[in-house]
Structures are given as C-alpha cells and as structure tokens.
Enzyme design. Structure first.
Site, PDB file in Angstrom:
ATOM      1  N   GLU A  40      50.129  34.216  44.159  1.00 46.43           N
ATOM      2  CA  GLU A  40      49.069  35.022  44.774  1.00 46.43           C
ATOM      3  C   GLU A  40      49.448  35.313  46.227  1.00 46.43           C
ATOM      4  O   GLU A  40      50.003  34.459  46.917  1.00 46.43           O
ATOM      5  CB  GLU A  40      47.732  34.271  44.712  1.00 46.43           C
ATOM      6  CG  GLU A  40      46.599  34.895  45.487  1.00 46.43           C
ATOM      7  CD  GLU A  40      46.268  36.306  45.020  1.00 46.43           C
ATOM      8  OE1 GLU A  40      46.180  37.201  45.888  1.00 46.43           O
ATOM      9  OE2 GLU A  40      46.103  36.518  43.800  1.00 46.43           O
TER      10      GLU A  40
ATOM     11  N   CYS B 123      42.575  46.016  35.063  1.00 43.41           N
ATOM     12  CA  CYS B 123      41.320  46.646  35.476  1.00 43.41           C
ATOM     13  C   CYS B 123      41.453  48.162  35.546  1.00 43.41           C
ATOM     14  O   CYS B 123      40.520  48.850  35.952  1.00 43.41           O
ATOM     15  CB  CYS B 123      40.857  46.091  36.819  1.00 43.41           C
ATOM     16  SG  CYS B 123      42.007  46.355  38.178  1.00 43.41           S
TER      17      CYS B 123
ATOM     18  N   CYS C 110      26.566  52.774  40.216  1.00 46.40           N
ATOM     19  CA  CYS C 110      26.400  52.934  38.763  1.00 46.40           C
ATOM     20  C   CYS C 110      26.514  54.412  38.402  1.00 46.40           C
ATOM     21  O   CYS C 110      25.557  55.172  38.567  1.00 46.40           O
ATOM     22  CB  CYS C 110      25.048  52.387  38.310  1.00 46.40           C
ATOM     23  SG  CYS C 110      24.863  50.608  38.540  1.00 46.40           S
TER      24      CYS C 110
ATOM     25  N   CYS D  78      17.356  52.352  37.565  1.00 47.09           N
ATOM     26  CA  CYS D  78      17.323  52.347  39.025  1.00 47.09           C
ATOM     27  C   CYS D  78      16.884  53.722  39.527  1.00 47.09           C
ATOM     28  O   CYS D  78      17.451  54.738  39.120  1.00 47.09           O
ATOM     29  CB  CYS D  78      18.697  51.992  39.588  1.00 47.09           C
ATOM     30  SG  CYS D  78      18.801  52.104  41.386  1.00 47.09           S
TER      31      CYS D  78
ATOM     32  N   ASP E 239      47.616  39.828  35.984  1.00 47.84           N
ATOM     33  CA  ASP E 239      46.283  40.400  36.218  1.00 47.84           C
ATOM     34  C   ASP E 239      46.332  41.137  37.554  1.00 47.84           C
ATOM     35  O   ASP E 239      45.777  40.684  38.548  1.00 47.84           O
ATOM     36  CB  ASP E 239      45.236  39.277  36.242  1.00 47.84           C
ATOM     37  CG  ASP E 239      43.815  39.816  36.351  1.00 47.84           C
ATOM     38  OD1 ASP E 239      43.634  41.049  36.297  1.00 47.84           O
ATOM     39  OD2 ASP E 239      42.877  39.008  36.511  1.00 47.84           O
TER      40      ASP E 239
END
Length: 520
Positions: free
Chosen positions: A361, A446, A90, A81, A419
């Site tokens: 949730e 994560c 990124c 890119c 999660d």
C-alpha cells in the site's frame, strides 16, 4: 423537431427535442437518439419519453437537460431524497432498484466485451448474478460534508452539485447514518453562536472546510473530524486552553455537545491549509476521546483513523470480500500477494486460510494501521510493505530472482489479489504480475472499464478469465464493483509486455470515441 440541424451533425444550444430513452450511460444517464444522433440526458430513465433541452452539442452526440417527462417509464420511481436531482451523490435514485441492478450487471458485462474484446457468449457463461442489497438505504459508514455559507453568510453543510463546487444543503442524507444529521446540526449551530467562519475556496479564507463522520456498524462507535484551515489567516486560532490548544472558537463547548451523541468515541481536527481539492490534511490532532474507532469485518477487528481507507458499505464489503476469498480458493498453504491493500482488510481476511500473505500500500498511515490490525488479531503470517505496487512488486521480484530475498515462495505466489483505484493497475505492475506467474489472480475492481482493459492484458499474458461477479457497493449511484477470477493456462511468459501501453492507449481511444471521460 429540429431535424434541420442534422446536416451539420449537431443541434444548437437551447434547442428543444422530444426523445425516447432507449439506453443507459455509464453514470446512469438516459440515452436517446434522434435520427441516429445520441442525446445524454441526466435524470432520464430508460423507457421514458421526455422533452429535453440541448446544453452542449458535439459532432455525434449532445448533452441535454431533462425539461419534462412526457411518458414515464415503468422503471421510474419517486426519489426518496427531495434534492436527488440537484445533489451529485445519487445519480439514479429515480430508477427502481431492480432495474439499477440489471443496469450495473450489463455495464460490467458490456465493458468486458467491448473494451476487453472478450466473446459475449463466453462472458455470459461465466458471469454470476450481481450481489445486491436487501435494504439499499442508510448503508454508508462514512460521510464527508463540505462546509460553506449561504447568501446571508450563514454556515451550511451538504454535498456538491454534480460537476460543481456549489454546495447543496442537506439536513439528512438517506444513504448515510441517522447520527449525521444530529452532528451537523451541532456543528452548524456552534459556528453560528461563536461566529466561526466557513472556508471560502475563492479567497482561501475561513476556518471550517469539511466535517468527516465515520461510524463502526458493528461497534456503534462514532468519529467526528473537523477539517480546518488553521494558521495565519485565522486570528482566533492558536489560543491555548487547559492542557490543549483551541483550534476552533468555543472548542470546549463544541466538545461538550458532540460527546453527548450516542456512540461518540473520537473528536479530532485535521489541518489543511492547502488550496486543493484534497479533503483531508495529513496533520491530525485528537481533541477528545480516542484517536481511532474500532469495527469488526469478517470476524477481524480493525482500527480506523480519520485517514484510513475502509470500505464505506460494510454489508456489501462482506459479500465482496467473501467472493474474493472464494475465488482465491485457499487451502492453508498458499502464498498470497495483496496489492493496494489499504489497512489490510482483504489481506488479513485471507491470512486466516493462507500460508503467508504480503500486503502492499502506498499510504504510510494505512500500512501502520495494517500492521497494528495484524497484531490485534493475532495474525503472524502477514508481511506489509509501503510503496507503490508498481514499484514494490518489481523491486521484490528483481531481488528474489537474483537470490536476494528471504522468502523464495513469494517470487512465484499461488495467488495475487489486486484492488486498484479507478485508473486500474499500472503497466509495470501488470508486467511483474505476469512474470511472477501466480496460479490464480483475483481482481477486485471499482471501474469495469479499466478492469476490462487489464483483463485483456492479463489474458494475453497466459491467463484465462474464469468467473466474474458484480457487487452493488453504492446503491442509487452509477458505480459498481466487480470481483473476477483468472487462472494461469500457459507457462509462457507474456509476449505482450511491449503491447501493454498500446492496449492502454486503445482503452482511452474507445472511451473518447464514445463521448465519455476515461476514468483515472
């Protein structure tokens, strides 16, 4: 160069240094040292020798700007890119993909050892190789483009530069789907033609804030949702046309252009009049087509609305969830809790080989989607509850322990799957998990720093870390997902409840001492 400043433990702003990059930081930045003083240098690659300018100096470390690569690393490559350095999306596109995978594997391992306090040799013995991608491009099924204006007042779309709200115009993001460019060109051209204003964060005026684009990789269906600042500040808004309401000047023409994009299934607007960093508003109006798109994951069909949480990398999601199912080790009889379940992707995947699954949730729309997804796939052994996991789980436990619950098996489940968001599990949630004493805990994370913190708490409460496997869900960024299996090895209830907050405080102390920001 500049060593005369070392006596005070810091360099001066704008001072130039030459340094060899010997390590990688949490976000993929290069790390080098001058006589023990650490420099964090964005866009520098491990193995480089660079010239860098001090931007922000602290007592034991400094942030520096990469001025010149004097000797390139064997792991350095040309970013595909052209705006990779300016864009905040990124961070490590100039590092070879193979070296990125090693960096992410090491990142998970080192956080578990350093923050979690686990033995390094033991972690090495149970850690499986990272799951990478065969083709790490065009993998994102979702993009949220902020809309702004250039100096001439023309509308632009792109991404925010790192740690700013300055929009870097992007015509074609290499990790997004090819249809994104066509859709953005249609929207921007329409804004120019009909003099539609872009939202200005400073003044709060302007109509179009963001463009959300989602694509079902299996179905090919595409959704476009325009996030707009609709109401009193926009005199053109509110005009009726036909059977609908005109939210955007020239709305019918815009719809005519967008519906010609191959795969277009849903066009909508999201109303967000708040002065906030939250992108989506809660009020959604469908302008054309369906209110949702559909996609298939692990043999299950899901409906995805503009507000639905759905993993952005379908190829890697299959691998990650497949690993979670493998670690759950289900035979068809087990009771499973899935905390932070979203629209039920993991829950329903496990329901196929479990006795009964419970999903929790906090987002009401996600729970409604989860229930509908269960019906659509003919799954009857799933129960979904709306609320915070740290509230729902303890309330259920107390009712069940007191005899006020229809399903006593849920009180002591076989498996609990978590999660959580980047901040990790809440202390009350961890405490209740330990009280419920499942045979196995599967932790999908994560953020490996908060994962390490929570693993230490769970292992102090009677569990043993049995397997760890990272997954590269976000190639070219510093982020990495992980899947972990824990097994109960003690019948004792955790004697460490009172230590939970102490351990969380220790996590933040470690992060602060390293000069990094504690996630969440």
């Amino acid at each position: 160069m500049g060593k005369e400043k070392l006596g005070s433990g810091r360099f001066q702003k704008d001072e130039m240094l030459e340094v060899e990059i010997t390590d990688i930081g949490n976000d993929g930045e290069g790390i080098g040292k001058v006589d023990g003083y650490a420099l964090f240098i964005k866009d520098a690659v491990i193995g480089d020798r660079v010239r860098a300018k001090i931007m922000k100096s602290k007592k034991n470390y400094a942030y520096a700007h990469l001025e010149e690569v004097l000797e390139p690393s064997p792991f350095r490559q040309q970013a595909r890119c052209p705006i990779a350095r300016q864009c905040g999306g990124c961070q490590i596109q100039n590092m070879t993909y193979e070296r990125q995978l090693k960096f992410k594997q090491d990142k998970v391992r080192n956080n578990i050892v350093r923050i979690g306090g686990f033995d390094g040799e033991y972690v090495d013995s149970i850690m499986e190789p990272i799951m990478g991608m065969d083709d790490p491009w065009r993998y994102r099924n979702k993009a949220q483009y902020p809309i702004g204006a250039d100096r001439e007042g023309n509308p632009v779309a792109g991404f925010y530069a790192g740690r700013t709200h300055s929009i870097i115009p992007v015509s074609d993001c290499r990790i997004g789907v090819v249809e994104n460019e066509m859709i953005l060109e249609i929207v921007l051209e329409h804004m120019r033609q009909f003099h539609v204003s872009a939202y200005n964060e400073g003044t709060g005026h302007g109509l179009v804030r963001h463009v959300l684009i989602r694509k079902g990789f299996e179905s090919g269906q595409i959704m476009v949702c325009l996030v707009i600042n609709y109401g009193k500040r926009n005199p053109n808004s509110g005009r009726d046309f036909g059977k609908g309401r005109e939210y955007i000047p020239g709305q019918e023409r815009l719809i005519e252009k967008l519906e010609k994009v191959p795969g277009m299934t849903s066009i909508s607007v999201s109303i967000n009049n708040e002065n906030t960093n939250v992108i989506m508003g809660t009020e959604i109006h469908t302008l054309w087509g369906e209110p949702v798109i559909r996609d298939t994951l692990n043999g299950l069909e899901f409906e995805i609305s503009p507000l639905s949480f759905y993993q952005v990398n379908p190829a890697q999601t299959k691998k990650l969830y497949g690993q979670a199912i493998k670690y759950a080790d289900l035979s068809g009889k087990e009771t499973v809790w899935d905390l932070y379940c979203g629209i039920g992707t993991i829950t329903l995947s496990m329901a196929k080989t479990a006795g009964h699954v419970y999903g929790v949730e906090i987002i009401p729309e996600a729970i409604e989607d989860a229930k509908e997804n269960a019906k659509r796939n003919g799954i009857e052994n799933a129960t979904f509850m709306c609320g915070k996991a740290e509230v729902v789980l303890p309330e259920f436990y107390e009712k069940a322990a007191g005899g006020d619950a229809s399903d006593k098996d849920a009180l002591h489940p076989d498996v609990i799957v978590v999660d959580p968001p980047r901040k990790g599990c809440d202390s009350k949630c961890l405490e209740t998990m330990l009280k419920m004493q499942p045979e196995r805990i599967v932790y999908v994370s994560c953020d490996s720093a908060t994962l390490a913190r929570d693993l230490r708490i769970l292992c102090d409460g009677g569990y043993k870390l049995k397997a760890v496997r990272p997954c590269d869900m976000f190639p070219w960024s510093g982020h990495v997902e992980s899947c972990v299996r824990l097994e109960r090895v003690s019948n004792r209830k955790a004697d460490s409840y009172v230590k939970l907050n102490v351990k969380m405080e220790e996590y933040y102390r470690i992060k602060d001492a390293e000069g990094g920001e504690a996630d969440g």
